[in-house]
Design a protein around this motif. Structure first.
Motif, PDB file in Angstrom:
ATOM      1  N   ILE A  38       0.833  -1.199   0.000  1.00  0.00           N
ATOM      2  CA  ILE A  38       0.000   0.000   0.000  1.00  0.00           C
ATOM      3  C   ILE A  38       0.867   1.249   0.000  1.00  0.00           C
ATOM      4  O   ILE A  38       0.425   2.327  -0.415  1.00  0.00           O
ATOM      5  CB  ILE A  38      -0.975  -0.014   1.196  1.00  0.00           C
ATOM      6  CG1 ILE A  38      -2.093   1.017   0.993  1.00  0.00           C
ATOM      7  CG2 ILE A  38      -0.227   0.208   2.508  1.00  0.00           C
ATOM      8  CD1 ILE A  38      -3.235   0.886   1.969  1.00  0.00           C
ATOM      9  N   ARG A  39       2.121   1.112   0.442  1.00  0.00           N
ATOM     10  CA  ARG A  39       3.061   2.243   0.466  1.00  0.00           C
ATOM     11  C   ARG A  39       3.979   2.199  -0.752  1.00  0.00           C
ATOM     12  O   ARG A  39       4.772   1.273  -0.923  1.00  0.00           O
ATOM     13  CB  ARG A  39       3.880   2.230   1.755  1.00  0.00           C
ATOM     14  CG  ARG A  39       3.091   2.656   2.978  1.00  0.00           C
ATOM     15  CD  ARG A  39       3.950   2.652   4.229  1.00  0.00           C
ATOM     16  NE  ARG A  39       5.172   3.418   4.088  1.00  0.00           N
ATOM     17  CZ  ARG A  39       6.083   3.560   5.067  1.00  0.00           C
ATOM     18  NH1 ARG A  39       5.864   2.980   6.248  1.00  0.00           N
ATOM     19  NH2 ARG A  39       7.173   4.271   4.864  1.00  0.00           N
ATOM     20  N   ASP A  40       3.868   3.228  -1.566  1.00  0.00           N
ATOM     21  CA  ASP A  40       4.653   3.336  -2.792  1.00  0.00           C
ATOM     22  C   ASP A  40       6.155   3.276  -2.511  1.00  0.00           C
ATOM     23  O   ASP A  40       6.916   2.602  -3.220  1.00  0.00           O
ATOM     24  CB  ASP A  40       4.292   4.638  -3.507  1.00  0.00           C
ATOM     25  CG  ASP A  40       5.118   4.878  -4.756  1.00  0.00           C
ATOM     26  OD1 ASP A  40       4.740   4.366  -5.811  1.00  0.00           O
ATOM     27  OD2 ASP A  40       6.146   5.586  -4.658  1.00  0.00           O
ATOM     28  N   LYS A  45      11.297   0.569  -2.922  1.00  0.00           N
ATOM     29  CA  LYS A  45      12.559   0.293  -2.229  1.00  0.00           C
ATOM     30  C   LYS A  45      12.945  -1.170  -2.375  1.00  0.00           C
ATOM     31  O   LYS A  45      14.073  -1.494  -2.775  1.00  0.00           O
ATOM     32  CB  LYS A  45      12.444   0.652  -0.752  1.00  0.00           C
ATOM     33  CG  LYS A  45      13.637   0.225   0.107  1.00  0.00           C
ATOM     34  CD  LYS A  45      13.395   0.554   1.562  1.00  0.00           C
ATOM     35  CE  LYS A  45      14.508   0.009   2.459  1.00  0.00           C
ATOM     36  NZ  LYS A  45      14.495  -1.471   2.525  1.00  0.00           N
ATOM     37  N   VAL A  46      12.024  -2.069  -2.062  1.00  0.00           N
ATOM     38  CA  VAL A  46      12.332  -3.502  -2.104  1.00  0.00           C
ATOM     39  C   VAL A  46      12.563  -3.976  -3.534  1.00  0.00           C
ATOM     40  O   VAL A  46      13.528  -4.701  -3.815  1.00  0.00           O
ATOM     41  CB  VAL A  46      11.214  -4.324  -1.428  1.00  0.00           C
ATOM     42  CG1 VAL A  46      11.439  -5.815  -1.635  1.00  0.00           C
ATOM     43  CG2 VAL A  46      11.150  -4.003   0.055  1.00  0.00           C
ATOM     44  N   SER A  47      11.710  -3.550  -4.455  1.00  0.00           N
ATOM     45  CA  SER A  47      11.904  -3.971  -5.851  1.00  0.00           C
ATOM     46  C   SER A  47      13.219  -3.433  -6.397  1.00  0.00           C
ATOM     47  O   SER A  47      13.907  -4.122  -7.161  1.00  0.00           O
ATOM     48  CB  SER A  47      10.734  -3.500  -6.718  1.00  0.00           C
ATOM     49  OG  SER A  47      10.633  -2.093  -6.723  1.00  0.00           O
ATOM     50  N   GLY A  48      13.592  -2.223  -5.985  1.00  0.00           N
ATOM     51  CA  GLY A  48      14.869  -1.662  -6.415  1.00  0.00           C
ATOM     52  C   GLY A  48      16.047  -2.457  -5.882  1.00  0.00           C
ATOM     53  O   GLY A  48      17.044  -2.672  -6.599  1.00  0.00           O
ATOM     54  N   GLU A  49      15.953  -2.903  -4.642  1.00  0.00           N
ATOM     55  CA  GLU A  49      17.014  -3.730  -4.053  1.00  0.00           C
ATOM     56  C   GLU A  49      17.134  -5.062  -4.778  1.00  0.00           C
ATOM     57  O   GLU A  49      18.245  -5.545  -5.039  1.00  0.00           O
ATOM     58  CB  GLU A  49      16.741  -3.955  -2.564  1.00  0.00           C
ATOM     59  CG  GLU A  49      16.873  -2.702  -1.715  1.00  0.00           C
ATOM     60  CD  GLU A  49      16.365  -2.901  -0.294  1.00  0.00           C
ATOM     61  OE1 GLU A  49      16.596  -2.007   0.533  1.00  0.00           O
ATOM     62  OE2 GLU A  49      15.726  -3.945  -0.019  1.00  0.00           O
ATOM     63  N   LEU A  58       8.932  -6.227  -9.849  1.00  0.00           N
ATOM     64  CA  LEU A  58       8.057  -5.150 -10.296  1.00  0.00           C
ATOM     65  C   LEU A  58       7.386  -4.539  -9.084  1.00  0.00           C
ATOM     66  O   LEU A  58       6.717  -5.247  -8.327  1.00  0.00           O
ATOM     67  CB  LEU A  58       6.990  -5.702 -11.254  1.00  0.00           C
ATOM     68  CG  LEU A  58       5.876  -4.733 -11.669  1.00  0.00           C
ATOM     69  CD1 LEU A  58       6.422  -3.684 -12.632  1.00  0.00           C
ATOM     70  CD2 LEU A  58       4.705  -5.487 -12.298  1.00  0.00           C
ATOM     71  N   PRO A  59       7.547  -3.226  -8.852  1.00  0.00           N
ATOM     72  CA  PRO A  59       6.835  -2.588  -7.738  1.00  0.00           C
ATOM     73  C   PRO A  59       5.374  -2.369  -8.113  1.00  0.00           C
ATOM     74  O   PRO A  59       5.053  -2.045  -9.254  1.00  0.00           O
ATOM     75  CB  PRO A  59       7.567  -1.251  -7.571  1.00  0.00           C
ATOM     76  CG  PRO A  59       8.093  -0.940  -8.938  1.00  0.00           C
ATOM     77  CD  PRO A  59       8.407  -2.266  -9.578  1.00  0.00           C
TER      78      PRO A  59
END
Length: 241
Positions: A38-40, A45-49, A58-59
């Motif tokens: 629910i938090r962009d 952050k996690v998908s970028g890591e 994919l975020p």
């Protein structure tokens, strides 16, 4: 080892805690992980890591209690990847107050996140999985689905309900080669507990990476075999058999 190579997996609550651990663990096993939160900021952050580690993610910003958003999310995933191999209903919430203090609004909110949303998402992915002839839905239950303690009535109701729903879904989905598993997880070293109970004995909690590894195992079980329910506990947890 990439035993989940190119499998498309949707993880709700993927932005922190167990969801974050699941996203990293499954992506390192070869899966394409859709990090839904629910938090962009947390989803990105996690998908970028994951991507920085050389894996695929994919975020996806998603309010799982909103059925229109849920349908749009499923459509987006299938449009982009052509399939959806696994749904991990991981997102959850709680409020530690007595029944007398618990508002009807908070009861409805907790049940909406913990029970209604897994129903909605499962209902929406079933046609996709039926058409492709395979799939796996894993519902993250809790030891709260097996016992009860004070000041968590809505959480208990939602998790007992989720466990029952998982077994009912297993019965209905298995003829279509779709696996359904309820993962009953004991306490973890995640913000879900640590933020609310700062004095909790961390040594009695399990690393969420261990639970994520269990999910990777479940998704890697041989075709033709399903595990409808599994329990994973901290070794030092003394209040559970």
């Amino acid at each position: 080892m990439e035993e989940l190579k190119d499998k498309v997996v949707l993880v709700t609550g993927g932005g922190r805690g167990l969801g974050e651990a699941i996203s990293h663990t499954l992506s390192s096993a070869g899966a394409i992980v859709v990090v839904a939160d629910i938090r962009d900021d947390l989803a990105h952050k996690v998908s970028g890591e994951v991507q920085a580690n050389g894996f695929q993610a994919l975020p996806l910003v998603l309010d799982i209690t909103n059925e229109e958003q849920a349908q749009t999310a499923i459509d987006k995933i299938v449009s982009q990847y052509g399939r959806l191999d696994a749904l991990i209903n991981n997102a959850g919430t709680d409020l530690t107050v007595s029944i007398e203090e618990l508002s009807i609004k908070d009861w409805d909110r907790i049940l909406a996140v913990n029970l209604r949303a897994p129903f909605i998402l499962s209902k929406l992915v079933l046609p996709v999985m039926k058409e492709q002839g395979s799939g796996h839905i894993i519902n993250i239950a809790s030891t709260a689905s097996k016992r009860a303690w004070a000041n968590a009535s809505a959480y208990h109701a939602s998790k007992w309900g989720l466990l029952g729903f998982s077994h009912a879904l297993h019965v209905e989905a298995r003829p279509y080669n779709i696996k359904v598993t309820a993962l009953v997880a004991g306490g973890m070293q995640t913000p879900f507990l640590l933020d609310r109970f700062p004095d909790i004995d961390v040594s009695k909690l399990q690393d969420p990476k261990n639970v994520a590894a269990t999910i990777r195992f479940l998704l890697s079980t041989p075709e033709g075999t399903v595990i409808p329910e599994m329990t994973v506990l901290p070794l030092g947890e003394s209040s559970w058999p």
